[in-house]
Write a protein that holds these residues in place. Structure first.
Motif, PDB file in Angstrom:
ATOM      1  N   ILE A 161      17.806  19.623  16.361  1.00 14.50           N
ATOM      2  CA  ILE A 161      18.730  20.767  16.488  1.00 14.50           C
ATOM      3  C   ILE A 161      18.009  22.034  16.033  1.00 14.50           C
ATOM      4  CG2 ILE A 161      20.974  21.717  15.854  1.00 14.50           C
ATOM      5  CD1 ILE A 161      21.820  18.876  15.062  1.00 14.50           C
ATOM      6  N   HIS A 162      17.914  23.005  16.945  1.00  6.37           N
ATOM      7  CA  HIS A 162      17.234  24.261  16.629  1.00  6.37           C
ATOM      8  C   HIS A 162      18.225  25.271  16.066  1.00  6.37           C
ATOM      9  CE1 HIS A 162      15.093  28.140  18.032  1.00  6.37           C
ATOM     10  NE2 HIS A 162      14.597  27.742  16.868  1.00  6.37           N
ATOM     11  N   PHE A 163      17.858  25.907  14.950  1.00  7.01           N
ATOM     12  CA  PHE A 163      18.659  26.956  14.331  1.00  7.01           C
ATOM     13  C   PHE A 163      17.890  28.277  14.453  1.00  7.01           C
ATOM     14  CE2 PHE A 163      20.593  23.241  12.687  1.00  7.01           C
ATOM     15  CZ  PHE A 163      21.884  23.571  12.301  1.00  7.01           C
ATOM     16  N   PRO A 164      18.177  29.080  15.484  1.00  5.19           N
ATOM     17  CA  PRO A 164      17.438  30.336  15.691  1.00  5.19           C
ATOM     18  C   PRO A 164      18.015  31.460  14.853  1.00  5.19           C
ATOM     19  CG  PRO A 164      19.019  30.047  17.448  1.00  5.19           C
ATOM     20  CD  PRO A 164      19.164  28.843  16.549  1.00  5.19           C
ATOM     21  N   ASN A 165      17.319  32.594  14.872  1.00  4.56           N
ATOM     22  CA  ASN A 165      17.873  33.803  14.268  1.00  4.56           C
ATOM     23  C   ASN A 165      19.080  34.265  15.073  1.00  4.56           C
ATOM     24  OD1 ASN A 165      16.406  34.425  11.902  1.00  4.56           O
ATOM     25  ND2 ASN A 165      14.660  35.132  13.117  1.00  4.56           N
ATOM     26  N   CYS A 166      19.783  35.234  14.529  1.00  3.26           N
ATOM     27  CA  CYS A 166      21.053  35.662  15.105  1.00  3.26           C
ATOM     28  C   CYS A 166      20.851  36.358  16.449  1.00  3.26           C
ATOM     29  CB  CYS A 166      21.734  36.613  14.120  1.00  3.26           C
ATOM     30  SG  CYS A 166      23.510  36.673  14.289  1.00  3.26           S
ATOM     31  N   ASP A 167      21.708  36.037  17.417  1.00  2.00           N
ATOM     32  CA  ASP A 167      21.803  36.801  18.656  1.00  2.00           C
ATOM     33  C   ASP A 167      23.196  37.430  18.705  1.00  2.00           C
ATOM     34  OD1 ASP A 167      23.498  34.726  19.261  1.00  2.00           O
ATOM     35  OD2 ASP A 167      22.229  33.861  20.822  1.00  2.00           O
ATOM     36  N   PHE A 168      23.532  38.063  19.820  1.00  2.01           N
ATOM     37  CA  PHE A 168      24.803  38.783  19.872  1.00  2.01           C
ATOM     38  C   PHE A 168      26.005  37.835  19.769  1.00  2.01           C
ATOM     39  CE2 PHE A 168      28.244  40.921  22.359  1.00  2.01           C
ATOM     40  CZ  PHE A 168      28.512  41.913  21.415  1.00  2.01           C
ATOM     41  N   ASN A 169      25.916  36.660  20.402  1.00  8.46           N
ATOM     42  CA  ASN A 169      27.026  35.707  20.325  1.00  8.46           C
ATOM     43  C   ASN A 169      27.225  35.212  18.894  1.00  8.46           C
ATOM     44  OD1 ASN A 169      27.688  35.802  23.073  1.00  8.46           O
ATOM     45  ND2 ASN A 169      26.121  34.282  23.593  1.00  8.46           N
ATOM     46  N   SER A 170      26.116  34.943  18.204  1.00  9.83           N
ATOM     47  CA  SER A 170      26.217  34.525  16.808  1.00  9.83           C
ATOM     48  C   SER A 170      26.787  35.655  15.956  1.00  9.83           C
ATOM     49  CB  SER A 170      24.844  34.119  16.275  1.00  9.83           C
ATOM     50  OG  SER A 170      24.290  33.067  17.039  1.00  9.83           O
ATOM     51  N   PHE A 171      26.365  36.886  16.268  1.00  7.62           N
ATOM     52  CA  PHE A 171      26.882  38.054  15.549  1.00  7.62           C
ATOM     53  C   PHE A 171      28.402  38.144  15.677  1.00  7.62           C
ATOM     54  CE2 PHE A 171      28.510  42.329  16.301  1.00  7.62           C
ATOM     55  CZ  PHE A 171      28.330  42.906  15.047  1.00  7.62           C
ATOM     56  N   LYS A 172      28.928  37.915  16.878  1.00  2.00           N
ATOM     57  CA  LYS A 172      30.374  37.986  17.076  1.00  2.00           C
ATOM     58  C   LYS A 172      31.100  36.902  16.271  1.00  2.00           C
ATOM     59  CE  LYS A 172      30.524  37.967  21.627  1.00  2.00           C
ATOM     60  NZ  LYS A 172      31.113  38.036  22.986  1.00  2.00           N
TER      61      LYS A 172
ATOM     62  N   GLY B 178      37.154  39.193  10.289  1.00  5.12           N
ATOM     63  CA  GLY B 178      38.373  38.994  11.062  1.00  5.12           C
ATOM     64  C   GLY B 178      38.445  39.865  12.294  1.00  5.12           C
ATOM     65  N   VAL B 179      37.265  40.257  12.817  1.00  9.02           N
ATOM     66  CA  VAL B 179      37.191  41.176  13.959  1.00  9.02           C
ATOM     67  C   VAL B 179      36.657  40.418  15.172  1.00  9.02           C
ATOM     68  CG1 VAL B 179      36.088  43.236  14.877  1.00  9.02           C
ATOM     69  CG2 VAL B 179      36.842  43.193  12.501  1.00  9.02           C
ATOM     70  N   LYS B 180      37.430  40.435  16.267  1.00 10.32           N
ATOM     71  CA  LYS B 180      36.977  39.800  17.503  1.00 10.32           C
ATOM     72  C   LYS B 180      36.438  40.816  18.515  1.00 10.32           C
ATOM     73  CE  LYS B 180      39.977  35.762  17.170  1.00 10.32           C
ATOM     74  NZ  LYS B 180      41.004  34.926  17.833  1.00 10.32           N
ATOM     75  N   GLU B 181      36.932  42.028  18.443  1.00 10.08           N
ATOM     76  CA  GLU B 181      36.445  43.107  19.307  1.00 10.08           C
ATOM     77  C   GLU B 181      36.381  44.394  18.484  1.00 10.08           C
ATOM     78  OE1 GLU B 181      35.233  42.985  22.270  1.00 10.08           O
ATOM     79  OE2 GLU B 181      35.726  40.880  22.701  1.00 10.08           O
ATOM     80  N   HIS B 182      35.391  45.248  18.811  1.00  9.98           N
ATOM     81  CA  HIS B 182      35.250  46.515  18.096  1.00  9.98           C
ATOM     82  C   HIS B 182      34.475  47.481  18.984  1.00  9.98           C
ATOM     83  CE1 HIS B 182      34.228  49.394  14.889  1.00  9.98           C
ATOM     84  NE2 HIS B 182      35.200  48.836  14.186  1.00  9.98           N
TER      85      HIS B 182
ATOM     86  N   VAL C 191      30.687  27.074  10.883  1.00 11.12           N
ATOM     87  CA  VAL C 191      29.260  27.047  11.202  1.00 11.12           C
ATOM     88  C   VAL C 191      28.980  27.964  12.386  1.00 11.12           C
ATOM     89  CG1 VAL C 191      27.384  25.608  12.088  1.00 11.12           C
ATOM     90  CG2 VAL C 191      28.859  24.744  10.280  1.00 11.12           C
ATOM     91  N   VAL C 192      27.997  28.853  12.232  1.00 13.50           N
ATOM     92  CA  VAL C 192      27.628  29.792  13.306  1.00 13.50           C
ATOM     93  C   VAL C 192      26.615  29.103  14.214  1.00 13.50           C
ATOM     94  CG1 VAL C 192      26.619  32.028  13.847  1.00 13.50           C
ATOM     95  CG2 VAL C 192      28.079  31.775  11.834  1.00 13.50           C
TER      96      VAL C 192
END
Length: 476
Positions: A341-352, A360-364, A192-193
């Motif tokens: 529980i609020h489910f917002p649109n994607c931010d950078f943390n959710s994107f990661k 399977g990428v943690k850094e890029h 779950v994101v």
């Protein structure tokens, strides 16, 4: 010198004991020695025998505790160490399970005390099973302090086995009746994101609820919990419901309010739901906006939320909507809805989190660019970003570039049809924006054509008579 001699003797004795124990273990004699000690112990103690029949002899009704003992005994590790046992096919493919055999004795230990279960099977002349029972053997001196907690331990372990073996069901209402299908959604709490701290708090709340039956009864409340999930479409509300179902092992009952005839029909559906279930009403705001044509009264729906007509324990109610705006506060008050529980649109943390789950990428190297775009106000739903990553999963770089392009397009749409010069804040006509390499032009024309176009424009600028207006465009 004498002290050294004593230490040497002690060391020699310890080494001898270690070697002797190793020899017994290697030859298998250690198990025989243990059995001999147990046999002697059993012979000098008085034992109590407790019978657990499959059926109550007086009423001929099934004894539910027999089933619990059967599950428990077949889960004991000592079953694997026994001289003989049965190998049976499990419910899942390639699954092999151990099962106790007729008249087999399985030993167990609890709080330092040794007990045993004897599985007795009575058959007729045609080898058909007539009666089955377990006999628990326990030392009389241990009965007073371990019998009650041990039987409770059997209950707990068998419940856990039942919980893990249970096949989840998805139920939906059609024409006043529930229709069921197997529920095999792969969502987990880990997938779950969501903000990690919020996810941890929700999980803790659910686990606390599971352990709170006695507390709820003590304060005079039905043992249930209710959650409101709100946020735009595609933000993971349905996946969250599936993850909760898998975490708790609860069936899912989703109620389509358009298929409900009246208040009585709604109450009947609620009464037909089983314990250990999630009762889900999705798109609650859509129902409220259409309540002029609805067949359920406001009081009937509030009674449904409160569960007044249903006093069965161990149920969780979940409601979803896109926005809380325009919703009567009485419907969302504490006690009626426990957790919002609020489910917002994607931010950078959710994107990661999505990049880790899908790619399977943690850094890029492209992450800083993505973060900058998010900070500029661009946003998309997790479902939209997840789909882009899914179709480009073979190449993480291509997947991230597609997300960057989509976010830039999203930002351009939000900014409106005009492109603004950051220095003067004056609008630039759209045809100039295209010539100047604006977002729309770059996104739609291949790179090779853009290079060719740039060379042609450069040549035209070198020709005499080129207008100052053209020079301005190329500088941009």
């Amino acid at each position: 010198m004498m002290a050294m001699s004593i230490l040497s003797i002690i060391f020699s004795v310890l080494c001898s004991l270690f070697i002797f124990r190793w020899f017994l273990h290697q030859t298998g004699l250690i198990y025989a020695a243990r059995k001999f000690v147990d046999w002697v112990s059993d012979g000098i103690h008085v034992h109590l025998l407790l019978k657990v029949p499959e059926f109550n002899e007086s009423t001929h009704q099934e004894n539910q505790f027999f089933r619990r003992v059967f599950l428990y005994v077949n889960s004991l590790a000592s079953l694997e160490d026994s001289d003989f046992t049965n190998l049976l096919a499990g419910k899942k493919p390639n699954d092999i399970v151990l099962s106790i055999d007729d008249d087999q004795v399985i030993h167990d230990s609890f709080l330092g005390a040794r007990v045993s279960w004897h599985y007795r099977v009575q058959r007729d002349c045609e080898n058909q099973v007539v009666a089955r029972s377990f006999v628990l053997t326990i030392k009389k001196k241990d009965k007073r302090w371990i019998l009650k907690p041990y039987l409770q331990h059997v209950h707990t372990v068998s419940d856990d086995i039942d919980h893990r073996r249970k096949e989840l069901k998805f139920h939906s209402n059609i024409n006043g009746r529930w229709k069921s299908l197997p529920f095999h959604h792969p969502a987990t709490f880990d997938s779950v994101v969501m903000d990690p701290d919020l996810k941890s708090k929700i999980r803790c709340d659910l686990e606390t609820y599971l352990k709170s039956k006695q507390y709820y009864h003590k304060i005079g409340r039905v043992w249930k919990r209710s959650y409101l999930l709100y946020g735009p479409s595609g933000t993971g509300k349905s996946s969250f419901i599936a993850a909760v179902s898998n975490l708790l092992g609860y069936d899912v009952y989703t109620i389509n309010l358009t298929q409900v005839a009246d208040d009585s029909d709604l109450n009947t559906l609620l009464l037909q739901t089983a314990c250990k279930s999630l009762i889900v009403v999705e798109h609650l705001d859509r129902y409220i906006s259409e309540k002029a044509t609805a067949k359920i009264t406001a009081s009937g729906f509030l009674n449904f939320i409160d569960g007044i007509s249903n006093f069965q324990d161990e149920k969780i109610m979940i409601f979803t909507l896109n926005s809380k705006e325009g919703i009567d506060s009485a419907m969302l008050r504490p006690g009626r809805i426990d957790v919002h529980i609020h489910f917002p649109n994607c931010d950078f943390n959710s994107f990661k989190s999505l990049a880790c789950n899908y790619l399977g990428v943690k850094e890029h190297k492209l992450f800083p660019q993505v973060e900058e775009i998010f900070q500029s106000g661009a946003t998309m739903s997790p479902a939209e970003i997840g789909e882009l990553m899914l179709v480009n999963r073979s190449s993480p770089s291509r997947a991230l570039k597609s997300v960057i392009t989509a976010l830039q397009s999203n930002a351009a749409v939000k900014a409106g049809p005009q492109l603004y010069n950051s220095a003067s804040s004056s609008p630039v006509p759209s045809y100039l924006a295209e010539e100047a390499g604006g977002v729309l032009w770059k996104d739609t024309v291949p790179k090779e054509f853009r290079k060719l176009y740039g060379l042609l424009r450069l040549k035209s600028c070198k020709k005499p008579g080129s207008s100052d207006h053209d020079d301005e465009i190329i500088d941009r």
